[in-house]
Design an enzyme around this catalytic site. Structure first.
Site, PDB file in Angstrom:
ATOM      1  N   LYS A  64       1.770   6.033 -15.575  1.00 55.96           N
ATOM      2  CA  LYS A  64       0.689   5.515 -14.720  1.00 55.96           C
ATOM      3  C   LYS A  64      -0.226   6.728 -14.409  1.00 55.96           C
ATOM      4  O   LYS A  64      -1.277   6.375 -14.066  1.00 55.96           O
ATOM      5  CB  LYS A  64       1.287   5.104 -13.306  1.00 55.96           C
ATOM      6  CG  LYS A  64       2.020   3.907 -13.440  1.00 55.96           C
ATOM      7  CD  LYS A  64       2.817   3.379 -11.892  1.00 55.96           C
ATOM      8  CE  LYS A  64       3.187   1.927 -12.131  1.00 55.96           C
ATOM      9  NZ  LYS A  64       3.435   1.309 -10.901  1.00 55.96           N
ATOM     10  N   ASP A 100      -1.131  -2.849  -7.752  1.00 49.96           N
ATOM     11  CA  ASP A 100       0.262  -2.964  -7.172  1.00 49.96           C
ATOM     12  C   ASP A 100       0.091  -3.024  -5.757  1.00 49.96           C
ATOM     13  O   ASP A 100       0.726  -4.091  -4.930  1.00 49.96           O
ATOM     14  CB  ASP A 100       1.068  -1.440  -7.179  1.00 49.96           C
ATOM     15  CG  ASP A 100       1.731  -1.196  -8.657  1.00 49.96           C
ATOM     16  OD1 ASP A 100       1.975  -2.362  -9.263  1.00 49.96           O
ATOM     17  OD2 ASP A 100       2.155  -0.324  -9.018  1.00 49.96           O
ATOM     18  N   GLY A 127       9.222   5.387   3.231  1.00 50.42           N
ATOM     19  CA  GLY A 127       9.089   6.063   1.644  1.00 50.42           C
ATOM     20  C   GLY A 127       7.517   6.816   1.564  1.00 50.42           C
ATOM     21  O   GLY A 127       6.663   6.181   2.433  1.00 50.42           O
ATOM     22  N   ALA A 131       4.538   4.283  -4.803  1.00 49.33           N
ATOM     23  CA  ALA A 131       4.517   2.715  -4.434  1.00 49.33           C
ATOM     24  C   ALA A 131       3.937   2.670  -2.962  1.00 49.33           C
ATOM     25  O   ALA A 131       3.168   1.939  -2.433  1.00 49.33           O
ATOM     26  CB  ALA A 131       5.804   1.988  -4.419  1.00 49.33           C
ATOM     27  N   ILE A 217      10.192  -3.624  -1.416  1.00 49.07           N
ATOM     28  CA  ILE A 217       9.714  -4.025  -2.686  1.00 49.07           C
ATOM     29  C   ILE A 217      10.546  -3.897  -3.781  1.00 49.07           C
ATOM     30  O   ILE A 217      10.361  -4.255  -4.843  1.00 49.07           O
ATOM     31  CB  ILE A 217       8.530  -2.899  -2.996  1.00 49.07           C
ATOM     32  CG1 ILE A 217       9.109  -1.540  -3.179  1.00 49.07           C
ATOM     33  CG2 ILE A 217       7.298  -2.751  -2.031  1.00 49.07           C
ATOM     34  CD1 ILE A 217       8.160  -0.506  -3.966  1.00 49.07           C
TER      35      ILE A 217
HETATM   36  P1  ATR Z   1       7.594   5.588  -6.637  1.00 54.61           P
HETATM   37  O1  ATR Z   1       6.569   6.634  -7.212  1.00 54.61           O
HETATM   38  O2  ATR Z   1       8.023   4.546  -7.484  1.00 54.61           O
HETATM   39  O3  ATR Z   1       7.287   5.140  -4.908  1.00 54.61           O
HETATM   40  P2  ATR Z   1       8.829   8.195  -5.986  1.00 54.61           P
HETATM   41  O4  ATR Z   1       7.665   8.741  -6.045  1.00 54.61           O
HETATM   42  O5  ATR Z   1      10.082   8.652  -6.521  1.00 54.61           O
HETATM   43  O6  ATR Z   1       8.925   6.583  -6.432  1.00 54.61           O
HETATM   44  O7  ATR Z   1       9.226   7.766  -4.169  1.00 54.61           O
HETATM   45  C1  ATR Z   1      10.259   7.600  -3.904  1.00 54.61           C
HETATM   46  C2  ATR Z   1      10.401   7.488  -2.353  1.00 54.61           C
HETATM   47  O8  ATR Z   1      11.592   7.058  -1.940  1.00 54.61           O
HETATM   48  C3  ATR Z   1      10.043   8.820  -1.645  1.00 54.61           C
HETATM   49  O9  ATR Z   1       9.662   8.738  -0.475  1.00 54.61           O
HETATM   50  C4  ATR Z   1      11.411   9.415  -1.477  1.00 54.61           C
HETATM   51  O10 ATR Z   1      11.704  10.245  -0.565  1.00 54.61           O
HETATM   52  P3  ATR Z   1      11.363  11.902  -0.805  1.00 54.61           P
HETATM   53  O11 ATR Z   1       9.966  11.957  -0.391  1.00 54.61           O
HETATM   54  O12 ATR Z   1      12.135  12.353   0.200  1.00 54.61           O
HETATM   55  O13 ATR Z   1      11.920  12.055  -2.044  1.00 54.61           O
HETATM   56  C5  ATR Z   1      12.279   8.126  -1.418  1.00 54.61           C
HETATM   57  N1  ATR Z   1      13.626   8.024  -1.797  1.00 54.61           N
HETATM   58  C6  ATR Z   1      14.053   8.361  -2.977  1.00 54.61           C
HETATM   59  N2  ATR Z   1      15.648   8.099  -2.867  1.00 54.61           N
HETATM   60  C7  ATR Z   1      15.806   8.210  -1.495  1.00 54.61           C
HETATM   61  C8  ATR Z   1      17.156   8.238  -0.805  1.00 54.61           C
HETATM   62  N3  ATR Z   1      18.183   8.164  -1.373  1.00 54.61           N
HETATM   63  N4  ATR Z   1      17.025   8.201   0.457  1.00 54.61           N
HETATM   64  C9  ATR Z   1      15.808   8.388   1.036  1.00 54.61           C
HETATM   65  N5  ATR Z   1      14.548   8.351   0.539  1.00 54.61           N
HETATM   66  C10 ATR Z   1      14.344   8.082  -0.688  1.00 54.61           C
END
Ligand code: ATR
Length: 276
Positions: A64, A100, A127, A131, A217
């Protein structure tokens, strides 16, 4: 025959070919939509050939951001989010969009139109990844002004808040569990709870008011643990497959300038996901 497709790595489980086939049938358009799985080392070489072949395409992980140097311009949604999921060919120019966030907001307003009529609803995004950024931006554009964030890594949420909003409050996941009754809408934007790790939930939803709308989502499974908790607490739920549908619809509309109706497709998609 117009040719569209999805470029990513991996893409084999994508529902997009089915969704776009349904759109084409309803819009009476002759089109194909294929999956193009490009390994990272072949992306630069193959993308030019795909641009010659295709009339428009979608991008998913991990491309992306990587597609941006190959485009002539980006619209506001793609500029602000720094990510492109839809590429449209206009004459000889290739334009990048991100559908999105607006796809999410449209799916939400179709399901809960009353939310848009409320005075100033309080929103919470869980998060702070790509996304979350797209959804935050689209909600701001729609006029929502009270949007808080909670994330595992506070710094990620802080930098997102600084980018978009003046009055966003940022919480840790532990802190937010005790504050959930303040919110009218809670949106889960991480991949936590996605198959195969279906038993996980980003936070516990024990303390929730019944009027709150809770959205996830994640759409595989359709009924995540997070949404099960929301339902058990008596809250309203919003399923993730509708975001998938509407982000695809925006891409299809941009490519073909036709506007197929999606209600039936949404019902069938739901059944397909229930069975998977
Ligand atoms: P995307 O771009 O698809 O949204 P990403 O950039 O990997 O995916 O973002 C994932 C989000 O999910 C982040 O906010 C991440 O938290 P961190 O900023 O602390 O990394 C959160 N996330 C992923 N796995 C997690 C988990 N097991 N528990 C809590 N938050 C999680």
């Amino acid at each position: 025959m117009r040719q569209f497709g999805l470029i990513g790595y991996p893409v084999s489980h994508s529902l997009s070919p089915w969704i776009h086939h349904e759109f084409s049938k309803r819009a009476d358009i002759q089109a194909t939509y294929k999956l193009y799985e490009l390994a990272p080392e072949e992306f630069n070489e193959k993308i030019s050939a795909l641009k010659r072949k295709l009339d428009g395409f979608n991008l998913t992980l991990p491309y992306k951001e990587k597609i941006i140097p190959f485009l002539d311009d980006l619209d506001e949604t793609a500029k602000e989010s720094g990510a492109v999921n839809t590429v449209v060919k206009e004459g000889k120019r290739w334009l990048g969009y991100n559908t999105d966030g607006i796809g999410f907001v449209r799916s939400l307003s179709e399901a809960y139109p009353q939310l848009l009529e409320e005075e100033s609803p309080k929103l919470l995004i869980l998060g702070a990844g790509g996304a979350a950024r797209g959804i935050f931006q689209a909600l701001r554009m729609k006029g929502f002004s009270q949007i808080d964030l909670a994330n595992r890594t506070i710094e990620h949420a802080q930098s997102l808040a600084q980018q978009f909003s003046v009055n966003t409050r940022v919480y840790s996941l532990e802190e937010i569990e005790a504050r959930l009754t303040s919110y009218d809408l809670i949106i889960q934007t991480s991949s936590v709870g996605m198959a195969p790790r279906t038993g996980e939930s980003i936070i516990q939803l024990a303390k929730l008011k019944k009027s709150t709308i809770v959205s996830d989502i994640v759409y595989q499974p359709l009924m995540t643990d997070f949404l099960k908790q929301a339902k058990a607490a008596g809250a309203h739920i919003h399923l993730g497959h509708t975001m998938l549908l509407y982000q695809a619809l925006y891409a299809f509309e941009k490519w073909t300038k036709t506007y197929p109706s999606v209600e039936e497709i949404g019902q069938t998609l739901k059944q397909k996901l229930k069975g998977s």
